[in-house]
Design a protein around this motif. Structure first.
Motif, short mmCIF file in Angstrom:
data_model
loop_
_atom_site.label_atom_id
_atom_site.label_comp_id
_atom_site.label_asym_id
_atom_site.label_seq_id
_atom_site.Cartn_x
_atom_site.Cartn_y
_atom_site.Cartn_z
N MET A 1 0.51 -1.05 -0.46
CA MET A 1 0.01 0.13 -0.18
C MET A 1 1.15 1.33 -0.18
SD MET A 1 -3.56 0.86 2.93
CE MET A 1 -4.32 2.48 2.62
N SER A 2 0.65 1.80 -1.36
CA SER A 2 1.48 3.52 -1.12
C SER A 2 0.53 4.54 0.15
CB SER A 2 1.33 4.37 -2.02
OG SER A 2 0.08 4.05 -2.47
N LEU A 3 2.07 5.22 0.07
CA LEU A 3 1.85 6.38 1.28
C LEU A 3 0.48 7.50 0.81
CD1 LEU A 3 5.45 7.33 2.84
CD2 LEU A 3 3.45 6.28 4.01
N PRO A 4 -0.63 7.94 1.66
CA PRO A 4 -1.81 8.48 0.92
C PRO A 4 -1.56 10.10 0.32
CG PRO A 4 -1.42 8.35 3.35
CD PRO A 4 -0.92 7.79 2.65
N GLU A 5 -1.69 10.42 -0.67
CA GLU A 5 -1.38 11.93 -1.67
C GLU A 5 -2.11 13.08 -0.94
OE1 GLU A 5 -0.75 12.34 -4.81
OE2 GLU A 5 -0.43 10.26 -4.57
N ASP A 6 -2.40 12.65 0.59
CA ASP A 6 -2.58 14.20 1.25
C ASP A 6 -1.34 14.04 2.52
OD1 ASP A 6 -3.46 12.13 2.64
OD2 ASP A 6 -5.16 13.16 3.55
N LEU A 7 -0.39 13.16 2.31
CA LEU A 7 0.48 13.00 3.31
C LEU A 7 1.89 14.26 3.27
CD1 LEU A 7 1.69 12.45 5.87
CD2 LEU A 7 2.70 10.47 4.10
N GLY A 8 1.76 14.99 4.00
CA GLY A 8 3.48 15.88 3.56
C GLY A 8 4.54 16.09 4.69
N ILE A 9 5.73 15.49 4.83
CA ILE A 9 6.72 15.46 5.79
C ILE A 9 7.61 17.10 5.50
CG2 ILE A 9 8.72 14.53 5.79
CD1 ILE A 9 7.94 11.77 4.53
N VAL A 10 7.46 17.96 7.55
CA VAL A 10 8.76 18.97 7.25
C VAL A 10 9.97 18.32 7.84
CG1 VAL A 10 8.42 20.63 9.02
CG2 VAL A 10 6.27 20.05 7.77
N VAL A 11 10.56 18.20 7.74
CA VAL A 11 12.25 18.17 8.43
C VAL A 11 13.02 19.99 8.64
CG1 VAL A 11 13.97 16.82 7.91
CG2 VAL A 11 12.66 16.37 7.37
N VAL A 12 13.46 20.33 9.66
CA VAL A 12 14.25 21.44 9.39
C VAL A 12 15.24 21.14 10.18
CG1 VAL A 12 14.25 23.63 11.48
CG2 VAL A 12 12.03 23.13 11.02
N ASN A 13 16.95 21.34 8.83
CA ASN A 13 18.06 21.10 8.82
C ASN A 13 18.80 22.37 9.85
OD1 ASN A 13 20.05 19.24 7.78
ND2 ASN A 13 20.40 21.41 6.68
N TYR A 14 19.59 22.10 9.72
CA TYR A 14 20.72 23.04 10.51
C TYR A 14 22.04 22.46 10.20
CZ TYR A 14 23.92 26.76 12.48
OH TYR A 14 24.08 27.04 12.81
N GLY A 15 22.73 22.88 9.44
CA GLY A 15 24.05 22.04 9.00
C GLY A 15 24.19 22.06 8.05
N PRO A 16 25.06 21.05 7.46
CA PRO A 16 25.61 19.49 6.60
C PRO A 16 24.12 19.12 6.04
CG PRO A 16 26.63 19.00 8.01
CD PRO A 16 26.78 20.19 9.06
N PRO A 17 23.32 18.90 5.29
CA PRO A 17 22.83 17.96 4.41
C PRO A 17 23.08 16.19 4.79
CG PRO A 17 23.53 18.23 2.58
CD PRO A 17 24.64 18.93 4.19
N ASP A 18 24.12 15.33 5.33
CA ASP A 18 24.12 14.25 5.66
C ASP A 18 23.48 13.52 6.03
OD1 ASP A 18 26.39 16.20 5.00
OD2 ASP A 18 27.76 15.38 6.23
N LEU A 19 22.14 14.03 7.25
CA LEU A 19 21.79 13.38 8.03
C LEU A 19 20.03 13.19 7.52
CD1 LEU A 19 22.09 15.11 11.53
CD2 LEU A 19 22.34 12.13 10.59
N LEU A 20 20.10 14.16 6.59
CA LEU A 20 18.63 13.78 5.32
C LEU A 20 19.14 13.20 4.13
CD1 LEU A 20 18.34 17.85 4.96
CD2 LEU A 20 16.77 16.61 5.60
N GLU A 21 20.32 13.20 3.55
CA GLU A 21 20.98 12.10 2.54
C GLU A 21 20.30 10.53 3.06
OE1 GLU A 21 22.22 10.55 -0.51
OE2 GLU A 21 22.76 12.62 -0.36
N ALA A 22 20.50 10.30 4.58
CA ALA A 22 21.22 9.19 5.27
C ALA A 22 19.12 8.73 4.69
CB ALA A 22 21.92 8.90 6.21
N ASN A 23 19.23 9.80 6.04
CA ASN A 23 17.45 9.82 6.37
C ASN A 23 15.83 9.64 5.69
OD1 ASN A 23 18.93 8.56 8.36
ND2 ASN A 23 18.73 10.47 9.50
#
Length: 318
Positions: A1-23
């Motif tokens: 089952m795929s994720l719903p169309e009305d779902l959104g994700i918010v991520v606040v980043n500070y510093g390098p994007p390494d964690l965004l890349e990993a997670n």
């Protein structure tokens, strides 16, 4: 089952994007383009360029302020954008937290079924040890308490902002995070406002998130900003939510709390950075004490916690 169309994700980043890349990359690719918003609080030009490149590659929407907005304001900005695009279910997650697609789907499904409820998964460290499975505010001792057994759904409970699922209607009703906290305690405040408005809190023990605690910090130990924010915001929370007697008690317990915060990074780190950390604790306590004193000297009616509108039944249109 795929994720719903009305779902959104918010991520606040500070510093390098390494964690965004990993997670975030693998999960983000399971969502429609434009449903992942990264708010990159400014740190350096090199970090901004790297984060911009990653967002462009993955098709994420990037909000790139020229300064550090703080955690609460960053989440609020990302949530506003997603809601304007029609997202009714929001996953707020730290860049150093990892959740799989099944976990997100379970949270999203429950959010649609009970839109007046804030949800958090069970959160563990990379070694499997428990980091968060519920929290409460120990009003008598003037501090928060986590660990087993702590029931977030009980009076005084709260949920960690490291990973939250919230319905857009509830988020709008509560007004999002209080941006005056800047960093830390805004999740405790949001939880209490949710409960005061008639909403509920739930920790999903069947869903696990791995949180690399401290992964967003550039150095080991606790930063002066961490120490300052915790000391200040604890008293800001008391001034907003507690009666005069408890505000006074929290104020008197501030030195004990500050000492505990200073120890969180370890005695070795405190010894190495004693002066800036002690100054941060003092400044934060003084700033928070100013807020507490305003509550104590205010006329009695103005001292009552702010009235929060009670939730009307929220209908899930989908």
């Amino acid at each position: 089952m795929s994720l719903p169309e009305d779902l959104g994700i918010v991520v606040v980043n500070y510093g390098p994007p390494d964690l965004l890349e990993a997670n975030l990359v693998q999960l983000g690719r399971r969502l429609t383009t434009g449903r992942v918003v990264v708010v990159d609080n400014f740190s350096t030009l090199a970090h901004r360029e790297a984060t911009t490149a990653l967002a462009a590659r993955e098709g994420w929407s990037l909000i790139a302020p020229g300064l550090n907005l703080g955690f609460g304001a960053g989440v609020n900005a990302g949530a506003r954008l997603l809601i304007s695009r029609g997202c009714s279910r929001l996953l707020l997650i730290n860049p150093d937290a990892r959740i799989d697609e099944a976990g997100v789907l379970a949270l999203a499904t429950a959010c649609a079924a009970n839109p007046q409820q804030l949800q958090s998964p069970r959160i563990v460290r990379p070694d499997g040890s428990l980091w968060f499975a519920g929290g409460t505010v120990d009003v008598g001792r003037g501090r928060t308490r986590t660990g087993d057994p702590v029931d977030s759904s009980a009076p005084g409970g709260w949920l960690s902002g490291s990973c939250l699922m919230v319905h857009a209607h509830l988020w709008d009703w509560l007004g999002g995070f209080d941006e005056t906290y800047f960093l830390y305690w805004e999740d405790v405040d949001l939880s209490w406002r949710c409960l005061a408005a008639g909403g509920t809190l739930l920790v999903r023990d069947d869903i696990t998130v791995v949180h690399s605690v401290g992964g967003t910090q550039d150095t080991s130990g606790k930063s002066p900003l961490y120490v300052y924010s915790n000391c200040r915001n604890r008293l800001a929370f008391a001034a907003r939510h507690l009666d005069r007697r408890h505000v006074m008690r929290w104020l008197l317990l501030s030195p004990v709390y500050a000492a505990a915060v200073l120890q969180r990074g370890g005695r070795r780190d405190l010894a190495r950075h004693a002066v800036p950390l002690l100054m941060a604790a003092a400044r934060g306590t003084v700033a928070g004490a100013g807020l507490a004193m305003r509550t104590l000297i205010a006329p009695a009616p103005a001292n009552r916690p702010a009235v929060i509108r009670r939730l009307n039944p929220v209908r899930e249109d989908s």
